[in-house]
Write a protein that holds these residues in place. Structure first.
Motif, short mmCIF file in Angstrom:
data_model
loop_
_atom_site.label_atom_id
_atom_site.label_comp_id
_atom_site.label_asym_id
_atom_site.label_seq_id
_atom_site.Cartn_x
_atom_site.Cartn_y
_atom_site.Cartn_z
N LEU A 35 12.42 39.28 65.51
CA LEU A 35 13.64 39.03 66.27
C LEU A 35 13.68 37.64 66.90
N PRO A 36 12.66 37.22 67.65
CA PRO A 36 12.72 35.87 68.22
C PRO A 36 12.73 34.77 67.17
N LEU A 37 11.95 34.95 66.11
CA LEU A 37 11.89 33.92 65.08
C LEU A 37 13.21 33.80 64.32
N SER A 38 13.87 34.92 64.07
CA SER A 38 15.17 34.84 63.40
C SER A 38 16.20 34.13 64.28
N LEU A 39 16.15 34.36 65.58
CA LEU A 39 17.05 33.67 66.49
C LEU A 39 16.77 32.17 66.52
N VAL A 40 15.51 31.80 66.60
CA VAL A 40 15.15 30.37 66.63
C VAL A 40 15.52 29.68 65.33
N LEU A 41 15.26 30.32 64.20
CA LEU A 41 15.60 29.71 62.91
C LEU A 41 17.11 29.61 62.72
N TYR A 42 17.85 30.61 63.21
CA TYR A 42 19.30 30.55 63.11
C TYR A 42 19.85 29.41 63.96
N LEU A 43 19.39 29.32 65.20
CA LEU A 43 19.88 28.25 66.08
C LEU A 43 19.41 26.88 65.61
N GLY A 44 18.24 26.80 65.03
CA GLY A 44 17.76 25.53 64.50
C GLY A 44 18.51 25.10 63.25
N GLY A 45 19.06 26.03 62.51
CA GLY A 45 19.78 25.71 61.30
C GLY A 45 21.25 25.39 61.51
N VAL A 46 21.76 25.56 62.73
CA VAL A 46 23.17 25.27 63.01
C VAL A 46 23.47 23.80 62.72
N ARG A 47 22.60 22.94 63.13
CA ARG A 47 22.80 21.50 62.90
C ARG A 47 22.84 21.19 61.41
N LEU A 48 21.98 21.84 60.64
CA LEU A 48 21.95 21.61 59.19
C LEU A 48 23.19 22.16 58.51
N ARG A 49 23.73 23.27 59.02
CA ARG A 49 24.94 23.83 58.42
C ARG A 49 26.17 23.01 58.77
N ARG A 50 26.19 22.34 59.89
CA ARG A 50 27.34 21.53 60.29
C ARG A 50 27.38 20.20 59.55
N ARG A 51 26.25 19.69 59.14
CA ARG A 51 26.17 18.36 58.55
C ARG A 51 27.05 18.20 57.30
N PRO A 52 27.04 19.12 56.33
CA PRO A 52 27.90 18.93 55.15
C PRO A 52 29.39 18.97 55.49
N ARG A 53 29.79 19.75 56.47
CA ARG A 53 31.20 19.80 56.85
C ARG A 53 31.66 18.51 57.50
N ALA A 54 30.79 17.86 58.25
CA ALA A 54 31.16 16.65 58.97
C ALA A 54 31.14 15.42 58.07
N ALA A 55 30.50 15.49 56.91
CA ALA A 55 30.37 14.32 56.04
C ALA A 55 31.72 13.77 55.56
N PRO A 56 32.68 14.57 55.06
CA PRO A 56 33.95 13.98 54.61
C PRO A 56 34.75 13.37 55.75
N ARG A 57 34.63 13.88 56.95
CA ARG A 57 35.36 13.33 58.08
C ARG A 57 34.83 11.98 58.51
#
Length: 72
Positions: A35-57
């Motif tokens: 449970l804690p590791l899934s939360l940390v990995l999810y929150l740590g991956g938010v930045r990586l998931r946002r990066r492709p969306r922000a690239a065209p802008r």
């Protein structure tokens, strides 16, 4: 970040293996590991998931990926 996650799961697995009961071991594994590791990995991956969306802008003249080329 992955090496830390693997190391933490190793430690938690050893902690769970030393519990006196199977139910206690499963609760330790879930409570301290999964449970804690899934939360940390999810929150740590938010930045990586946002990066492709922000690239065209970031480039004002860039065409969107789903646009058809002229003449097609």
């Amino acid at each position: 970040m992955w090496i830390v996650a693997i190391g933490w799961m190793y430690v938690v697995t050893l902690m769970a293996a030393t519990e006196p009961s199977v139910v206690g071991g499963m609760m330790t594994f879930l409570g301290y590991g999964v449970l804690p590791l899934s939360l940390v990995l999810y929150l740590g991956g938010v930045r990586l998931r946002r990066r492709p969306r922000a690239a065209p802008r970031s480039e004002p003249g860039a065409a969107p990926d789903d646009a058809d080329p002229p003449g097609h």
